[in-house]
Design an enzyme around this catalytic site. Structure first.
Site, PDB file in Angstrom:
ATOM      1  N   SER A 119       0.663  -1.215  -0.046  1.00 13.44           N
ATOM      2  CA  SER A 119      -0.200  -0.100  -0.070  1.00 13.44           C
ATOM      3  C   SER A 119       0.843   1.294   0.036  1.00 13.44           C
ATOM      4  O   SER A 119       0.397   2.381  -0.451  1.00 13.44           O
ATOM      5  CB  SER A 119      -0.810   0.076   1.310  1.00 13.44           C
ATOM      6  OG  SER A 119      -1.632  -0.923   1.349  1.00 13.44           O
ATOM      7  N   HIS A 142      -1.317  -2.570  -7.220  1.00  8.22           N
ATOM      8  CA  HIS A 142      -1.752  -2.337  -5.975  1.00  8.22           C
ATOM      9  C   HIS A 142      -3.493  -2.346  -6.407  1.00  8.22           C
ATOM     10  O   HIS A 142      -3.873  -1.152  -6.922  1.00  8.22           O
ATOM     11  CB  HIS A 142      -1.377  -0.941  -5.605  1.00  8.22           C
ATOM     12  CG  HIS A 142      -1.843  -0.460  -4.099  1.00  8.22           C
ATOM     13  ND1 HIS A 142      -2.227   0.967  -3.907  1.00  8.22           N
ATOM     14  CD2 HIS A 142      -2.206  -1.185  -3.116  1.00  8.22           C
ATOM     15  CE1 HIS A 142      -2.835   0.962  -2.643  1.00  8.22           C
ATOM     16  NE2 HIS A 142      -2.883  -0.335  -2.206  1.00  8.22           N
ATOM     17  N   GLU A 154      -3.584   0.448  -9.238  1.00  8.99           N
ATOM     18  CA  GLU A 154      -2.177   1.190  -9.276  1.00  8.99           C
ATOM     19  C   GLU A 154      -1.320   0.572  -9.815  1.00  8.99           C
ATOM     20  O   GLU A 154      -1.011  -0.540  -9.251  1.00  8.99           O
ATOM     21  CB  GLU A 154      -1.939   2.172  -8.131  1.00  8.99           C
ATOM     22  CG  GLU A 154      -2.904   3.186  -7.769  1.00  8.99           C
ATOM     23  CD  GLU A 154      -2.811   3.843  -6.492  1.00  8.99           C
ATOM     24  OE1 GLU A 154      -2.921   4.977  -6.332  1.00  8.99           O
ATOM     25  OE2 GLU A 154      -2.121   3.080  -5.687  1.00  8.99           O
ATOM     26  N   ASN A 192      -3.367   6.203  -1.644  1.00  7.99           N
ATOM     27  CA  ASN A 192      -3.064   5.983  -0.227  1.00  7.99           C
ATOM     28  C   ASN A 192      -2.391   7.439   0.260  1.00  7.99           C
ATOM     29  O   ASN A 192      -2.348   7.814   1.516  1.00  7.99           O
ATOM     30  CB  ASN A 192      -2.285   4.935   0.061  1.00  7.99           C
ATOM     31  CG  ASN A 192      -3.199   3.824   0.558  1.00  7.99           C
ATOM     32  OD1 ASN A 192      -4.119   3.917   1.256  1.00  7.99           O
ATOM     33  ND2 ASN A 192      -2.927   2.615  -0.177  1.00  7.99           N
TER      34      ASN A 192
HETATM   35  P1  NAI Z   1      -3.896  -9.660   6.106  1.00  2.00           P
HETATM   36  O1  NAI Z   1      -2.854  -9.391   7.416  1.00  2.00           O
HETATM   37  O2  NAI Z   1      -5.006  -9.679   5.732  1.00  2.00           O
HETATM   38  O3  NAI Z   1      -2.911 -10.963   5.525  1.00  2.00           O
HETATM   39  C1  NAI Z   1      -1.830 -11.075   5.073  1.00  2.00           C
HETATM   40  C2  NAI Z   1      -1.528 -12.651   4.768  1.00  2.00           C
HETATM   41  O4  NAI Z   1      -0.020 -13.049   4.719  1.00  2.00           O
HETATM   42  C3  NAI Z   1      -1.840 -13.452   6.238  1.00  2.00           C
HETATM   43  O5  NAI Z   1      -2.657 -14.469   5.733  1.00  2.00           O
HETATM   44  C4  NAI Z   1      -0.429 -13.930   6.311  1.00  2.00           C
HETATM   45  O6  NAI Z   1      -0.194 -15.248   7.164  1.00  2.00           O
HETATM   46  C5  NAI Z   1       0.399 -13.962   5.115  1.00  2.00           C
HETATM   47  N1  NAI Z   1       1.740 -13.949   5.143  1.00  2.00           N
HETATM   48  C6  NAI Z   1       2.728 -13.166   6.029  1.00  2.00           C
HETATM   49  N2  NAI Z   1       3.984 -13.493   6.241  1.00  2.00           N
HETATM   50  C7  NAI Z   1       3.964 -14.279   4.912  1.00  2.00           C
HETATM   51  C8  NAI Z   1       4.934 -15.100   4.205  1.00  2.00           C
HETATM   52  N3  NAI Z   1       6.197 -14.755   4.629  1.00  2.00           N
HETATM   53  N4  NAI Z   1       4.693 -15.989   3.107  1.00  2.00           N
HETATM   54  C9  NAI Z   1       3.174 -16.015   2.809  1.00  2.00           C
HETATM   55  N5  NAI Z   1       2.248 -15.552   3.364  1.00  2.00           N
HETATM   56  C10 NAI Z   1       2.365 -14.677   4.497  1.00  2.00           C
HETATM   57  O7  NAI Z   1      -3.141  -8.382   5.133  1.00  2.00           O
HETATM   58  P2  NAI Z   1      -3.731  -7.773   3.946  1.00  2.00           P
HETATM   59  O8  NAI Z   1      -4.804  -6.623   4.492  1.00  2.00           O
HETATM   60  O9  NAI Z   1      -4.286  -8.881   2.941  1.00  2.00           O
HETATM   61  O10 NAI Z   1      -2.618  -6.969   3.247  1.00  2.00           O
HETATM   62  C11 NAI Z   1      -1.650  -7.703   2.404  1.00  2.00           C
HETATM   63  C12 NAI Z   1      -0.797  -6.415   1.861  1.00  2.00           C
HETATM   64  O11 NAI Z   1      -1.922  -5.765   0.926  1.00  2.00           O
HETATM   65  C13 NAI Z   1       0.026  -5.490   2.430  1.00  2.00           C
HETATM   66  O12 NAI Z   1       0.983  -5.020   1.906  1.00  2.00           O
HETATM   67  C14 NAI Z   1      -1.086  -4.182   2.536  1.00  2.00           C
HETATM   68  O13 NAI Z   1      -0.306  -2.864   2.915  1.00  2.00           O
HETATM   69  C15 NAI Z   1      -1.619  -4.308   1.253  1.00  2.00           C
HETATM   70  N6  NAI Z   1      -3.032  -3.746   0.955  1.00  2.00           N
HETATM   71  C16 NAI Z   1      -3.911  -3.907   1.843  1.00  2.00           C
HETATM   72  C17 NAI Z   1      -5.185  -3.360   1.727  1.00  2.00           C
HETATM   73  C18 NAI Z   1      -6.482  -3.545   2.475  1.00  2.00           C
HETATM   74  O14 NAI Z   1      -7.514  -2.762   2.433  1.00  2.00           O
HETATM   75  N7  NAI Z   1      -6.289  -4.332   3.637  1.00  2.00           N
HETATM   76  C19 NAI Z   1      -5.652  -2.454   0.372  1.00  2.00           C
HETATM   77  C20 NAI Z   1      -4.537  -2.608  -0.582  1.00  2.00           C
HETATM   78  C21 NAI Z   1      -3.330  -3.196  -0.359  1.00  2.00           C
END
Ligand code: NAI
Length: 287
Positions: A119, A142, A154, A192
Site C-alpha cells: 500500500s 496495487h 495502481e 493512499n
Molecule cells: P492480512 O493481514 O489480511 O493478510 C496477510 C497474509 O499474509 C496473512 O494471511 C499472513 O499469514 C500472510 N503472510 C505473512 N507472511 C507471509 C509469508 N512470509 N509468506 C506467505 N504468506 C505470508 O493483510 P492484507 O490486508 O491482505 O494486506 C496484505 C498487503 O496488501 C499489505 O502489503 C497491505 O499493505 C496491502 N494492501 C492492503 C489493503 C487492505 O485494504 N487491507 C488494500 C491494498 C493493499
C-alpha cells in the site's frame, strides 16, 4: 501480454480477493500462505463469496465450477517456476517482503513478472537487493479492497522497472474490466497518499474513542462528501492495523512530515486488538 498462470503470496484480506478476481478471469492461481489452515480458510471465504454471487445471478453454476478449478493451494516452494506473474500480498513490512522475494528469485524463471501489492512502501526499496534483471521485471500492482469489486489498480513503476512492462500490465488490466493508473514510485502512490488526510483529519476531530462521534463524522462525510463509506467504516474494512502500518510507513517515508503523522487513537485501537471487521470489533462492533 498473456497471463495464464500466476501465484499469489499471502491469502489474507487482499490475497484472497485478488485470487478470486483472477480466477474469474480464467487465470490459473496458485495461492500461498505460511500455514495450510490459512489458505484453506481463504478458499472457504472465496467459495462462499461465489455462492452469494451465484444466488444473486451474477454467475452461472458452470462458471463457478470453473472458477473453483482455477485455484490451487500451495507452499511457496511448490509453486510452478513457469508462472507468468507472482503477486505478493503479505504483511506491510519491508524486511519480510524482501525475504519472500529473495526466495521467489530462487524459484521462478527469469521471465516471471514480480509484483508487490504494497500500500505504501516504495517498490524500488523492496526490490533493490534482487539481481538487476529481476528489478527490471518488478512492478507494483496495487489493488483496492474488496479486490474483486474495486475497479482501480495502481501500477507502480520503480526506478529500475521496465516502463514498457508497466504499460503492458496496465493495458492487460484495462482489457479485463479494471481501470489502471500508472504511478510514480512515491510513498503511498496516489490514493493512499491523498487518503492519509481522509483518515487523519477525522481521527483528529474525534480525538478519543467515542462511537457516537465516530458515527456522526462518518454520516456527515457520506451525506455531504458523497463518499460511499465514512473514514471510520473504511478503516474497519481495511483493518485498523493495516491502515496504521500504512500511515506509519508514509509518515516515515516523508521524513516525519506532520501532515502524515499517525494519530495516537490508531495505535490504541491496535493495542486493544480492535482491528475492525476482521476481529469483530473496531470503531464499530460487528459481533
Ligand atoms: P492480512 O493481514 O489480511 O493478510 C496477510 C497474509 O499474509 C496473512 O494471511 C499472513 O499469514 C500472510 N503472510 C505473512 N507472511 C507471509 C509469508 N512470509 N509468506 C506467505 N504468506 C505470508 O493483510 P492484507 O490486508 O491482505 O494486506 C496484505 C498487503 O496488501 C499489505 O502489503 C497491505 O499493505 C496491502 N494492501 C492492503 C489493503 C487492505 O485494504 N487491507 C488494500 C491494498 C493493499
Amino acid at each position: 501480454m498473456k497471463l495464464s498462470k500466476i501465484a499469489i503470496i499471502g491469502s489474507g484480506t487482499m490475497g484472497q480477493g485478488i485470487a478470486q478476481w483472477f480466477a474469474q478471469q480464467d487465470v490459473i492461481v496458485e495461492l500461498v500462505d505460511v500455514k495450510k489452515e490459512f489458505v484453506e480458510k481463504a478458499l472457504i471465504n472465496i467459495f462462499s463469496s461465489w455462492e452469494r454471487l451465484l444466488k444473486k445471478g451474477k454467475f452461472s453454476q458452470s462458471q463457478i465450477d470453473q472458477f473453483k478449478e482455477n485455484i490451487t493451494l500451495k507452499n511457496i516452494n511448490e509453486i510452478d517456476p513457469q508462472i507468468d506473474l507472482v503477486i505478493e500480498a503479505i504483511i506491510e513490512d519491508i524486511n519480510v517482503k524482501k525475504q519472500v522475494f529473495k526466495e521467489l528469485d530462487s524459484i521462478c524463471n527469469e521471465s516471471t513478472i514480480f509484483a508487490s501489492n504494497t500500500s505504501s512502501i516504495p517498490i524500488t526499496e523492496i526490490s533493490n537487493e534482487l539481481p538487476i534483471t529481476r528489478q527490471e521485471n518488478f512492478i507494483g500492482i496495487h489493488f483496492f479492497n474488496p479486490a474483486p469489486i474495486m475497479k482501480l489498480v495502481e501500477i507502480i513503476i520503480g526506478a529500475n522497472s521496465s516502463s514498457e512492462l508497466g504499460k503492458e500490465v496496465a493495458k492487460w488490466f484495462d482489457q479485463h474490466n479494471k481501470v489502471s493508473a500508472i504511478c510514480k514510485d512515491r510513498p503511498g502512490f496516489i490514493v493512499n497518499r491523498v487518503a492519509r488526510n481522509f483518515y487523519g483529519e477525522p481521527l483528529r476531530i474525534v480525538g478519543d474513542y467515542d462511537q457516537a462521534k465516530i458515527q456522526n463524522v462518518d454520516q456527515v462525510l457520506k451525506l455531504v462528501g458523497g463518499f460511499k463509506m465514512g473514514p471510520f467504516e473504511l478503516m474497519d474494512l481495511i483493518g485498523i492495523d493495516v491502515n496504521y502500518m500504512v500511515t506509519e510507513s508514509v509518515y516515515k517515508a516523508f521524513d516525519k512530515n506532520p501532515r502524515f503523522e499517525p494519530h495516537p487513537l490508531q495505535k490504541e485501537m491496535v493495542d486493544k486488538k480492535r482491528l475492525g471487521k476482521k476481529s469483530g470489533k473496531g470503531f464499530y462492533d460487528y459481533e
